[in-house]
Design an enzyme around this catalytic site. Structure first.
Site, PDB file in Angstrom:
ATOM      1  NE  ARG A  75      54.992  23.138  61.747  1.00 28.17           N
ATOM      2  CZ  ARG A  75      55.523  21.789  61.638  1.00 28.17           C
ATOM      3  NH1 ARG A  75      53.759  20.378  62.419  1.00 28.17           N
ATOM      4  NH2 ARG A  75      56.354  21.590  61.074  1.00 28.17           N
ATOM      5  CE1 TYR A 203      58.632  28.790  64.228  1.00 28.94           C
ATOM      6  CE2 TYR A 203      56.802  27.434  64.363  1.00 28.94           C
ATOM      7  CZ  TYR A 203      57.737  28.095  63.638  1.00 28.94           C
ATOM      8  OH  TYR A 203      58.421  28.020  62.126  1.00 28.94           O
ATOM      9  CE  LYS A 212      53.135  24.698  56.677  1.00 32.27           C
ATOM     10  NZ  LYS A 212      54.489  24.501  57.112  1.00 32.27           N
ATOM     11  CG  HIS A 232      53.867  19.867  54.081  1.00 34.73           C
ATOM     12  ND1 HIS A 232      54.546  19.638  54.673  1.00 34.73           N
ATOM     13  CD2 HIS A 232      54.100  21.694  53.841  1.00 34.73           C
ATOM     14  CE1 HIS A 232      55.202  20.006  55.952  1.00 34.73           C
ATOM     15  NE2 HIS A 232      55.082  21.272  55.317  1.00 34.73           N
ATOM     16  CB  SER A 254      58.811  20.776  58.306  1.00 33.58           C
ATOM     17  OG  SER A 254      57.563  21.160  58.447  1.00 33.58           O
ATOM     18  CB  ALA A 255      63.395  21.630  58.046  1.00 37.75           C
ATOM     19  CB  CYS A 256      62.444  18.133  53.721  1.00 36.43           C
ATOM     20  SG  CYS A 256      62.405  17.065  55.443  1.00 36.43           S
ATOM     21  N   GLY A 257      63.579  20.600  52.024  1.00 36.11           N
ATOM     22  CA  GLY A 257      63.946  21.108  51.040  1.00 36.11           C
ATOM     23  C   GLY A 257      63.116  21.638  49.958  1.00 36.11           C
ATOM     24  CE  LYS A 258      57.253  21.713  52.479  1.00 38.16           C
ATOM     25  NZ  LYS A 258      57.841  21.327  53.974  1.00 38.16           N
ATOM     26  CG  ASP A 283      54.939  25.055  53.556  1.00 36.75           C
ATOM     27  OD1 ASP A 283      55.661  24.013  53.617  1.00 36.75           O
ATOM     28  OD2 ASP A 283      54.586  25.530  54.539  1.00 36.75           O
ATOM     29  CG  ASN A 379      62.227  25.928  62.768  1.00 37.33           C
ATOM     30  OD1 ASN A 379      62.146  26.194  61.449  1.00 37.33           O
ATOM     31  ND2 ASN A 379      60.977  26.473  63.614  1.00 37.33           N
ATOM     32  CB  SER A 380      65.935  31.453  62.864  1.00 33.53           C
ATOM     33  OG  SER A 380      66.971  31.086  61.943  1.00 33.53           O
ATOM     34  NE  ARG A 381      60.707  27.868  59.703  1.00 35.81           N
ATOM     35  CZ  ARG A 381      60.546  27.147  58.340  1.00 35.81           C
ATOM     36  NH1 ARG A 381      59.886  27.169  58.109  1.00 35.81           N
ATOM     37  NH2 ARG A 381      60.042  25.352  58.898  1.00 35.81           N
ATOM     38  CG  ASN A 508      68.522  18.031  44.304  1.00 38.45           C
ATOM     39  OD1 ASN A 508      68.874  17.481  44.661  1.00 38.45           O
ATOM     40  ND2 ASN A 508      67.830  19.122  45.241  1.00 38.45           N
TER      41      ASN A 508
HETATM   42  P1  GTP Z   1      59.218  24.194  56.242  1.00 34.35           P
HETATM   43  O1  GTP Z   1      59.338  25.381  55.708  1.00 34.35           O
HETATM   44  O2  GTP Z   1      59.851  24.079  57.408  1.00 34.35           O
HETATM   45  O3  GTP Z   1      57.960  23.499  55.151  1.00 34.35           O
HETATM   46  O4  GTP Z   1      60.688  23.317  54.865  1.00 34.35           O
HETATM   47  P2  GTP Z   1      61.307  22.889  53.613  1.00 34.35           P
HETATM   48  O5  GTP Z   1      60.768  22.068  53.191  1.00 34.35           O
HETATM   49  O6  GTP Z   1      60.637  24.375  52.519  1.00 34.35           O
HETATM   50  O7  GTP Z   1      62.956  23.024  53.222  1.00 34.35           O
HETATM   51  P3  GTP Z   1      63.879  24.463  53.425  1.00 34.35           P
HETATM   52  O8  GTP Z   1      63.872  24.193  51.660  1.00 34.35           O
HETATM   53  O9  GTP Z   1      63.804  25.513  54.113  1.00 34.35           O
HETATM   54  O10 GTP Z   1      65.474  23.131  53.912  1.00 34.35           O
HETATM   55  C1  GTP Z   1      65.646  23.121  54.598  1.00 34.35           C
HETATM   56  C2  GTP Z   1      67.057  23.010  54.753  1.00 34.35           C
HETATM   57  O11 GTP Z   1      67.659  21.361  54.131  1.00 34.35           O
HETATM   58  C3  GTP Z   1      68.300  23.175  54.321  1.00 34.35           C
HETATM   59  O12 GTP Z   1      68.883  23.661  56.002  1.00 34.35           O
HETATM   60  C4  GTP Z   1      68.737  23.567  53.792  1.00 34.35           C
HETATM   61  O13 GTP Z   1      69.842  24.067  53.552  1.00 34.35           O
HETATM   62  C5  GTP Z   1      68.337  21.755  53.511  1.00 34.35           C
HETATM   63  N1  GTP Z   1      68.265  21.546  52.118  1.00 34.35           N
HETATM   64  C6  GTP Z   1      67.217  22.108  50.767  1.00 34.35           C
HETATM   65  N2  GTP Z   1      67.953  21.037  50.260  1.00 34.35           N
HETATM   66  C7  GTP Z   1      68.865  20.027  50.072  1.00 34.35           C
HETATM   67  C8  GTP Z   1      69.954  19.376  49.636  1.00 34.35           C
HETATM   68  O14 GTP Z   1      69.437  18.995  48.602  1.00 34.35           O
HETATM   69  N3  GTP Z   1      70.185  18.242  49.539  1.00 34.35           N
HETATM   70  C9  GTP Z   1      71.109  18.992  51.279  1.00 34.35           C
HETATM   71  N4  GTP Z   1      71.701  18.047  51.427  1.00 34.35           N
HETATM   72  N5  GTP Z   1      70.044  19.558  51.632  1.00 34.35           N
HETATM   73  C10 GTP Z   1      69.512  20.707  51.849  1.00 34.35           C
HETATM   74  C1  SPV Z   2      56.676  23.923  58.489  1.00 32.40           C
HETATM   75  O1  SPV Z   2      57.450  23.464  59.324  1.00 32.40           O
HETATM   76  O2  SPV Z   2      56.752  22.687  57.715  1.00 32.40           O
HETATM   77  C2  SPV Z   2      56.966  24.953  57.816  1.00 32.40           C
HETATM   78  C3  SPV Z   2      56.761  26.692  58.744  1.00 32.40           C
HETATM   79  O3  SPV Z   2      56.381  25.751  57.045  1.00 32.40           O
HETATM   80  S1  SPV Z   2      55.669  26.483  59.957  1.00 32.40           S
HETATM   81  O4  SPV Z   2      54.974  27.821  59.955  1.00 32.40           O
HETATM   82  O5  SPV Z   2      56.122  26.974  61.807  1.00 32.40           O
HETATM   83  O6  SPV Z   2      53.827  25.472  59.748  1.00 32.40           O
HETATM   84 MN    MN Z   3      56.406  23.956  55.696  1.00 32.30          MN
END
Ligand code: GTP
Ligand code: SPV
Ligand code: MN
Length: 597
Positions: A75, A203, A212, A232, A254-258, A283, A379-381, A508
């Site tokens: 994004r 993207y 979003k 979110h 984003s990318a923090c584990g949801k 999400d 950020n490949s998906r 977790n």
């Molecule tokens: P968006 O789709 O961007 O909103 O991301 P998301 O919040 O769904 O994150 P996602 O679950 O895809 O995890 C993103 C990254 O965090 C990945 O590289 C995971 O491997 C890492 N991750 C997820 N859960 C954990 C955890 O409990 N511990 C650690 N160390 N890394 C984690």
């Molecule tokens: C995020 O970035 O929080 C995502 C991927 O879930 S995107 O749809 O690109 O916003």
């Molecule tokens: Mn997201």
């Protein structure tokens, strides 16, 4: 594909489609009906013209690969605007542009951008068709990749069109790839017109406009007016050994584990107890106060757009099963046998392949600066239907959603926040959410690792002034007879060498179990200045070997660190000037007092 006739009878829809076609100048217009037959035709056409690559159909049936432009991989928040009459209404948290100027600027890029292309009309529903929670949109796009993704991520087709024909309102979503030029890329939201215009990108988050753009930015604006919440957040059900299911909603940036949390499989130690997890969403959550005075939630999406790197049978076995069919991969590595790979995938690192940019790849390749070249973009998906997921909740299609027992906030904090703590009450919980921060990840363009304040994980997604959003959260608490308890988690605390202290992922669930027990008033906790922190003995650590030192570090609340953090919180709050709710400043002062006591 041959041009099909307007199946719409709603005048507003017909006129809008005609107007937009006049602006964008497509060669023809095709209405998407949601049928499998039409989907197959689109896949074939997209393969033929190179928009997608067919993967090994024996090993990955119904799966395809797509590569975006090199500068179109996440994004682009600096090119994302909220366009309202008054600048004040978008707040310091958004880029603002006057609607008239925004329509002109984007309009100049849209003009004849679809020459030689087809314009697809996608009627879609966010949420089960016909549910009170749901919202309808229509996306016009010249990208078959967008159509194929929308077919997975949203409910598309005739039932939706029927609702519009019966006079239902809809969000007008216009998208064109145009030249995929970053200098001619704009993602514009017009909440006052219920309209989204996105141009120049291919993207996900920029172009799947149901996600979003509609479900958070436009929906948050509507939610404030209509007294609900668009967040979110993941939604998951935790079935306890007696068969009782409690649902929680959790907001992490984003990318923090949801995605990973939403479908975790219990660790061995807890599996014996008989826990099961049911995935509702990964999400986005739409939450309403129901007649029982409790908070209920639906997931408006019908697919996952998940982060590929790090997904494997250890971290997320359910997702590994989910993406074995009917999945579109974006920017991953293609192996010689027509399957896919990414950093942190199962099995051995392939000896060779084609990287996310379409170049030959081998492990150990370095770029001109000596940096390792990854096979997949960080950020490949993958885009994959929720219904493929082995843990999908049977309540996905229920129009009233699920009741929420706990709201969980979380971020990626190497040092500050303990593994878990509980807010004292709703107002304090809103303060905890409003002071969230996280280290930047690859999901948004910018410097990775930098700590940025990201209240409720909504900084990039709140479609209006965030000070008003905080007020709205406070008001929602008043509206509920049984507000959920609010918690904060941090899976990402590290030791001196930067190693994660907590194993995370399936473990977790140990923290979630504590959260549910707190919701049911089954156990006590330690009162600290920031909130209630667990007595370590109350978290089931069966089968986990963590030393006492590590455990102490995980749960430590260091007053000096929090006082330091408050400085950055104060700078952030001050950006909202007199709009900032006094109740949150009061929480701020109370926290200072407790830390200094
Ligand atoms: P968006 O789709 O961007 O909103 O991301 P998301 O919040 O769904 O994150 P996602 O679950 O895809 O995890 C993103 C990254 O965090 C990945 O590289 C995971 O491997 C890492 N991750 C997820 N859960 C954990 C955890 O409990 N511990 C650690 N160390 N890394 C984690
Ligand atoms: C995020 O970035 O929080 C995502 C991927 O879930 S995107 O749809 O690109 O916003
Ligand atoms: Mn997201």
């Amino acid at each position: 594909m041959k041009k099909n006739k307007f199946p719409a009878t709603n005048k507003k829809l017909i006129n809008w489609v005609k107007d937009m076609a006049r602006l964008c100048g497509p060669d023809n217009i095709v209405w998407i009906d949601g049928s499998a037959k039409q989907q197959r035709v689109l896949e074939e056409e997209a393969v033929k013209n190179g928009e997608i690559i067919s993967l090994n159909q024996k090993k990955l049936p119904g799966c395809f690969l797509h590569r975006t432009a090199i500068d179109d991989v996440a994004r682009t928040e600096h090119l994302t605007f909220i366009c309202t009459k008054k600048k004040r209404d978008v707040g310091p948290n958004n880029n603002w542009m006057r609607p008239k100027l925004a329509y002109k600027k984007a309009g100049d890029i849209f003009r004849n951008a679809m020459r030689g292309r087809t314009m697809y009309v996608i009627p879609f529903s966010m949420g089960p068709v016909g549910s009170e929670f749901s919202k309808i949109g229509v996306e016009l796009t010249d990208s078959r990749y967008v159509v194929l993704n929308m077919l997975i991520m949203t409910r598309v087709g005739k039932d939706v069109l029927k609702q519009i024909n019966n006079g239902g309102d809809f969000t007008k979503c216009l998208h064109s790839k145009a030249e995929l030029d970053i200098n001619r890329r704009l993602i514009m939201h017009f909440p006052e017109d219920n309209t989204i215009w996105s141009v120049g990108s291919g993207y996900g988050g920029n172009v799947l406009l149901g996600k979003k753009c509609l479900s958070l930015r436009i929906a948050s604006f509507l939610a404030k007016k209509e007294m609900w919440l668009a967040e979110h957040m993941l939604i998951m059900g935790i079935e306890d050994p007696s068969g009782h299911v409690e649902y929680i909603a959790a907001a992490f940036p984003s990318a923090c584990g949801k995605t990973n949390l939403a479908m975790l499989l219990p660790p061995e130690g807890l599996k014996r107890k008989g826990y099961r997890i049911w995935t509702v969403g990964d999400d986005i959550a739409w939450l309403r106060v129901d007649s029982d005075g409790a908070l209920w939630a639906i997931n408006p999406e019908s697919g996952f757009f998940g982060v590929a790197p790090g997904t494997n049978s250890q971290t997320n076995p359910s997702m590994v099963k989910t993406i074995k069919k009917n999945t579109i991969f974006t920017n991953v590595l293609r192996k010689p046998d027509g399957t896919v790979w990414w950093e942190g995938a199962d099995g051995q690192v392939p000896k060779e392949g084609v990287d996310w940019q379409g170049r030959p790849w081998k492990p150990g390749l370095r770029d001109a600066d000596g940096k390792l070249i990854t096979g997949a973009h960080p950020n490949s998906r993958f885009t994959t239907p929720v219904e493929n997921c082995p843990t999908v909740s049977f309540r996905m299609e229920q129009h009233h959603g699920v009741p929420i027992s706990a709201v969980v906030f979380g971020g990626r904090r190497a040092h500050l926040a303990p593994l878990v703590y509980e807010a004292f009450n709703w107002q304090h919980g809103v303060f905890v959410g409003s002071t969230m921060a996280s280290e930047r990840t690859a999901a948004q363009v910018g410097k990775i690792g930098e700590v940025r304040r990201d209240p409720m994980a909504m900084l990039p997604f709140c479609g209006y002034n965030m000070a008003d959003y905080f007020k709205h959260w406070l008001k929602m608490g008043k509206k509920m007879k049984n507000p959920p308890k609010i918690f904060h988690v941090n899976w990402f605390r590290t030791d001196e060498s930067g190693k994660f202290l907590w194993p995370g992922f399936r473990d977790n669930l140990r923290v979630i179990e504590w959260i549910i027990e707190r919701c049911n008033n089954k156990i006590g906790a330690n009162k600290t200045p920031i909130g209630f922190v667990p007595n370590i003995a109350d978290i089931d650590m069966t089968g986990l070997k963590l030393s006492k030192t590590i455990l102490e570090k995980l749960f430590a609340v260091r007053k000096e660190d929090w006082l330091e953090e408050l400085k950055s919180i104060s700078i952030f709050f001050k950006k909202f000037k007199k709009d900032m709710p006094p109740k949150l400043w009061k929480e701020y002062r109370d926290l200072v007092k407790r830390l200094k006591a």
